[in-house]
Design a protein around this motif. Structure first.
Motif, PDB file in Angstrom:
ATOM      1  N   THR A   6      44.138  -6.234  -0.009  1.00 32.63           N
ATOM      2  CA  THR A   6      44.242  -5.606  -1.322  1.00 32.63           C
ATOM      3  C   THR A   6      45.546  -5.985  -1.990  1.00 32.63           C
ATOM      4  O   THR A   6      46.614  -5.864  -1.394  1.00 32.63           O
ATOM      5  CB  THR A   6      44.178  -4.070  -1.179  1.00 32.63           C
ATOM      6  OG1 THR A   6      42.946  -3.705  -0.576  1.00 32.63           O
ATOM      7  CG2 THR A   6      44.304  -3.403  -2.543  1.00 32.63           C
ATOM      8  N   GLY A   7      45.456  -6.428  -3.217  1.00 30.93           N
ATOM      9  CA  GLY A   7      46.645  -6.712  -4.008  1.00 30.93           C
ATOM     10  C   GLY A   7      46.836  -5.639  -5.070  1.00 30.93           C
ATOM     11  O   GLY A   7      45.859  -5.123  -5.614  1.00 30.93           O
ATOM     12  N   ILE A   8      48.076  -5.301  -5.339  1.00 30.15           N
ATOM     13  CA  ILE A   8      48.401  -4.300  -6.342  1.00 30.15           C
ATOM     14  C   ILE A   8      49.294  -4.929  -7.403  1.00 30.15           C
ATOM     15  O   ILE A   8      50.303  -5.566  -7.068  1.00 30.15           O
ATOM     16  CB  ILE A   8      49.098  -3.091  -5.711  1.00 30.15           C
ATOM     17  CG1 ILE A   8      48.184  -2.435  -4.671  1.00 30.15           C
ATOM     18  CG2 ILE A   8      49.509  -2.070  -6.782  1.00 30.15           C
ATOM     19  CD1 ILE A   8      48.848  -1.357  -3.853  1.00 30.15           C
ATOM     20  N   ILE A   9      48.912  -4.769  -8.654  1.00 28.65           N
ATOM     21  CA  ILE A   9      49.681  -5.293  -9.771  1.00 28.65           C
ATOM     22  C   ILE A   9      50.240  -4.123 -10.566  1.00 28.65           C
ATOM     23  O   ILE A   9      49.471  -3.314 -11.094  1.00 28.65           O
ATOM     24  CB  ILE A   9      48.824  -6.178 -10.691  1.00 28.65           C
ATOM     25  CG1 ILE A   9      48.207  -7.343  -9.910  1.00 28.65           C
ATOM     26  CG2 ILE A   9      49.658  -6.708 -11.858  1.00 28.65           C
ATOM     27  CD1 ILE A   9      47.160  -8.119 -10.709  1.00 28.65           C
ATOM     28  N   ILE A  38      56.504   2.420  -7.967  1.00 21.96           N
ATOM     29  CA  ILE A  38      56.697   1.601  -6.759  1.00 21.96           C
ATOM     30  C   ILE A  38      56.703   2.480  -5.512  1.00 21.96           C
ATOM     31  O   ILE A  38      56.101   2.139  -4.486  1.00 21.96           O
ATOM     32  CB  ILE A  38      57.998   0.787  -6.871  1.00 21.96           C
ATOM     33  CG1 ILE A  38      57.869  -0.269  -7.971  1.00 21.96           C
ATOM     34  CG2 ILE A  38      58.360   0.136  -5.535  1.00 21.96           C
ATOM     35  CD1 ILE A  38      59.166  -0.969  -8.313  1.00 21.96           C
ATOM     36  N   ASP A  39      57.352   3.624  -5.596  1.00 26.40           N
ATOM     37  CA  ASP A  39      57.462   4.501  -4.432  1.00 26.40           C
ATOM     38  C   ASP A  39      56.105   5.030  -3.982  1.00 26.40           C
ATOM     39  O   ASP A  39      55.934   5.371  -2.798  1.00 26.40           O
ATOM     40  CB  ASP A  39      58.398   5.671  -4.737  1.00 26.40           C
ATOM     41  CG  ASP A  39      59.856   5.261  -4.834  1.00 26.40           C
ATOM     42  OD1 ASP A  39      60.174   4.102  -4.494  1.00 26.40           O
ATOM     43  OD2 ASP A  39      60.681   6.095  -5.258  1.00 26.40           O
ATOM     44  N   LEU A  44      50.358   3.452   1.196  1.00 25.60           N
ATOM     45  CA  LEU A  44      49.225   2.541   1.320  1.00 25.60           C
ATOM     46  C   LEU A  44      49.451   1.537   2.443  1.00 25.60           C
ATOM     47  O   LEU A  44      50.541   1.031   2.633  1.00 25.60           O
ATOM     48  CB  LEU A  44      48.996   1.803   0.006  1.00 25.60           C
ATOM     49  CG  LEU A  44      48.811   2.678  -1.238  1.00 25.60           C
ATOM     50  CD1 LEU A  44      48.509   1.803  -2.444  1.00 25.60           C
ATOM     51  CD2 LEU A  44      47.712   3.709  -1.037  1.00 25.60           C
ATOM     52  N   MET A  45      48.377   1.249   3.163  1.00 25.54           N
ATOM     53  CA  MET A  45      48.436   0.295   4.260  1.00 25.54           C
ATOM     54  C   MET A  45      47.707  -0.993   3.871  1.00 25.54           C
ATOM     55  O   MET A  45      46.788  -0.975   3.051  1.00 25.54           O
ATOM     56  CB  MET A  45      47.777   0.888   5.508  1.00 25.54           C
ATOM     57  CG  MET A  45      48.378   2.217   5.963  1.00 25.54           C
ATOM     58  SD  MET A  45      50.062   2.054   6.579  1.00 25.54           S
ATOM     59  CE  MET A  45      49.744   1.146   8.091  1.00 25.54           C
ATOM     60  N   ASP A  46      48.133  -2.091   4.476  1.00 24.45           N
ATOM     61  CA  ASP A  46      47.419  -3.362   4.336  1.00 24.45           C
ATOM     62  C   ASP A  46      47.295  -3.811   2.886  1.00 24.45           C
ATOM     63  O   ASP A  46      46.271  -4.355   2.474  1.00 24.45           O
ATOM     64  CB  ASP A  46      46.019  -3.275   4.964  1.00 24.45           C
ATOM     65  CG  ASP A  46      46.065  -2.765   6.387  1.00 24.45           C
ATOM     66  OD1 ASP A  46      46.893  -3.261   7.162  1.00 24.45           O
ATOM     67  OD2 ASP A  46      45.281  -1.850   6.718  1.00 24.45           O
ATOM     68  N   CYS A  47      48.332  -3.566   2.118  1.00 23.24           N
ATOM     69  CA  CYS A  47      48.343  -3.980   0.714  1.00 23.24           C
ATOM     70  C   CYS A  47      49.554  -4.859   0.437  1.00 23.24           C
ATOM     71  O   CYS A  47      50.592  -4.725   1.087  1.00 23.24           O
ATOM     72  CB  CYS A  47      48.400  -2.769  -0.214  1.00 23.24           C
ATOM     73  SG  CYS A  47      46.964  -1.691  -0.137  1.00 23.24           S
ATOM     74  N   VAL A  48      49.392  -5.758  -0.523  1.00 18.25           N
ATOM     75  CA  VAL A  48      50.517  -6.533  -1.032  1.00 18.25           C
ATOM     76  C   VAL A  48      50.652  -6.179  -2.508  1.00 18.25           C
ATOM     77  O   VAL A  48      49.676  -5.786  -3.160  1.00 18.25           O
ATOM     78  CB  VAL A  48      50.294  -8.047  -0.847  1.00 18.25           C
ATOM     79  CG1 VAL A  48      50.318  -8.401   0.620  1.00 18.25           C
ATOM     80  CG2 VAL A  48      48.987  -8.497  -1.495  1.00 18.25           C
ATOM     81  N   SER A  49      51.847  -6.288  -3.045  1.00 22.40           N
ATOM     82  CA  SER A  49      52.057  -5.820  -4.415  1.00 22.40           C
ATOM     83  C   SER A  49      53.030  -6.718  -5.166  1.00 22.40           C
ATOM     84  O   SER A  49      53.910  -7.347  -4.576  1.00 22.40           O
ATOM     85  CB  SER A  49      52.565  -4.382  -4.411  1.00 22.40           C
ATOM     86  OG  SER A  49      53.722  -4.247  -3.624  1.00 22.40           O
ATOM     87  N   LEU A 117      45.972   6.925  -5.284  1.00 24.83           N
ATOM     88  CA  LEU A 117      45.756   5.510  -4.987  1.00 24.83           C
ATOM     89  C   LEU A 117      44.945   5.343  -3.700  1.00 24.83           C
ATOM     90  O   LEU A 117      44.063   4.475  -3.613  1.00 24.83           O
ATOM     91  CB  LEU A 117      47.100   4.787  -4.877  1.00 24.83           C
ATOM     92  CG  LEU A 117      48.003   4.890  -6.111  1.00 24.83           C
ATOM     93  CD1 LEU A 117      49.247   4.043  -5.925  1.00 24.83           C
ATOM     94  CD2 LEU A 117      47.267   4.498  -7.389  1.00 24.83           C
ATOM     95  N   LYS A 118      45.212   6.185  -2.712  1.00 22.23           N
ATOM     96  CA  LYS A 118      44.439   6.140  -1.467  1.00 22.23           C
ATOM     97  C   LYS A 118      42.983   6.512  -1.717  1.00 22.23           C
ATOM     98  O   LYS A 118      42.068   5.899  -1.161  1.00 22.23           O
ATOM     99  CB  LYS A 118      45.059   7.073  -0.422  1.00 22.23           C
ATOM    100  CG  LYS A 118      46.381   6.569   0.140  1.00 22.23           C
ATOM    101  CD  LYS A 118      47.003   7.561   1.091  1.00 22.23           C
ATOM    102  CE  LYS A 118      46.252   7.638   2.404  1.00 22.23           C
ATOM    103  NZ  LYS A 118      46.959   8.492   3.389  1.00 22.23           N
ATOM    104  N   ILE A 119      42.755   7.509  -2.566  1.00 21.54           N
ATOM    105  CA  ILE A 119      41.389   7.908  -2.889  1.00 21.54           C
ATOM    106  C   ILE A 119      40.634   6.763  -3.555  1.00 21.54           C
ATOM    107  O   ILE A 119      39.465   6.489  -3.236  1.00 21.54           O
ATOM    108  CB  ILE A 119      41.394   9.148  -3.807  1.00 21.54           C
ATOM    109  CG1 ILE A 119      41.846  10.378  -3.024  1.00 21.54           C
ATOM    110  CG2 ILE A 119      40.010   9.385  -4.417  1.00 21.54           C
ATOM    111  CD1 ILE A 119      42.082  11.611  -3.888  1.00 21.54           C
TER     112      ILE A 119
END
Length: 202
Positions: A6-9, A38-39, A44-49, A117-119
């Motif tokens: 998962t990527g987060i922008i 950002i905080d 979140l796990m297994d994400c890049v941002s 975000l987790k939901i």
């Protein structure tokens, strides 16, 4: 949650001309809005941002702890939010070729938190819908998660179109999360005054 890439922008490139100051650095609850956003990724796990910057980027960089998020500057930020979103998506796809979905966040929704975000991510996995978004104020919008099959549609948006167009065009493949406080964002001095006066958006 499975090991989905998962990527987060985080979109933080705008000039905030109506507000009269860099909204990214507006203080609320003893923290500026961009740092708050950002905080929220800490949970979140297994994400890049990636944080996409533009206007006032030097001032912002000096006042933000980006933690594990990459930061990039969209030199064409004045073209609008879609340009910054596409810049962020290109960066993620180039650096993480196994990317399966992307979440879009704004830096000026002060009530977005890690729980929400987790939901969104959990609902994306559970429902297997291509898009999971928030609903508020009789509309839909971000935060939102888009599966890989919608990356092309996001790239095809023109400068005056937002990701909402992709959401509204694919309602048969959509899951909505009710988030009334998503209606609260900071665009004008009045918005900021309402926020600091305790307006909850509910």
């Amino acid at each position: 949650m499975s090991q989905v890439q998962t990527g987060i922008i985080i979109l933080a490139a705008g000039k905030s001309s109506r507000l009269g100051q860099a909204k990214q650095l507006v203080e609320f609850n003893n923290k500026n809005l961009l740092q708050h956003t950002i905080d929220q990724l800490d949970e979140l796990m297994d994400c890049v941002s990636v944080v996409v910057l533009g206007s006032n980027n030097l001032e912002i960089i000096n006042k933000i702890n980006f933690k594990n998020s990459s930061k990039i500057i969209n030199s064409e930020w004045e073209k609008g939010m879609s340009s910054s979103m596409q810049t962020g998506l290109k960066f993620l796809m180039l650096n993480y070729p196994d990317l399966q979905q992307v979440m879009l966040l704004l830096c000026d929704q002060p009530f977005v938190d890690g729980k929400l975000l987790k939901i969104l991510l959990e609902e994306k996995e559970k429902t297997q819908k291509g898009i999971v978004c928030c609903s508020y104020a009789d509309t839909v919008g971000v935060p939102a998660v888009f599966g890989k099959k919608y990356f092309d549609a996001l790239f095809q948006l023109n400068v005056k179109e937002g990701a909402k167009k992709v959401i509204l065009s694919n309602q048969e493949d959509l899951e909505e999360i009710n988030f009334p406080k998503g209606a609260v964002d900071i665009d004008t001095p009045e918005d900021l005054e309402n926020l600091k006066s305790g307006f909850s958006g509910s």
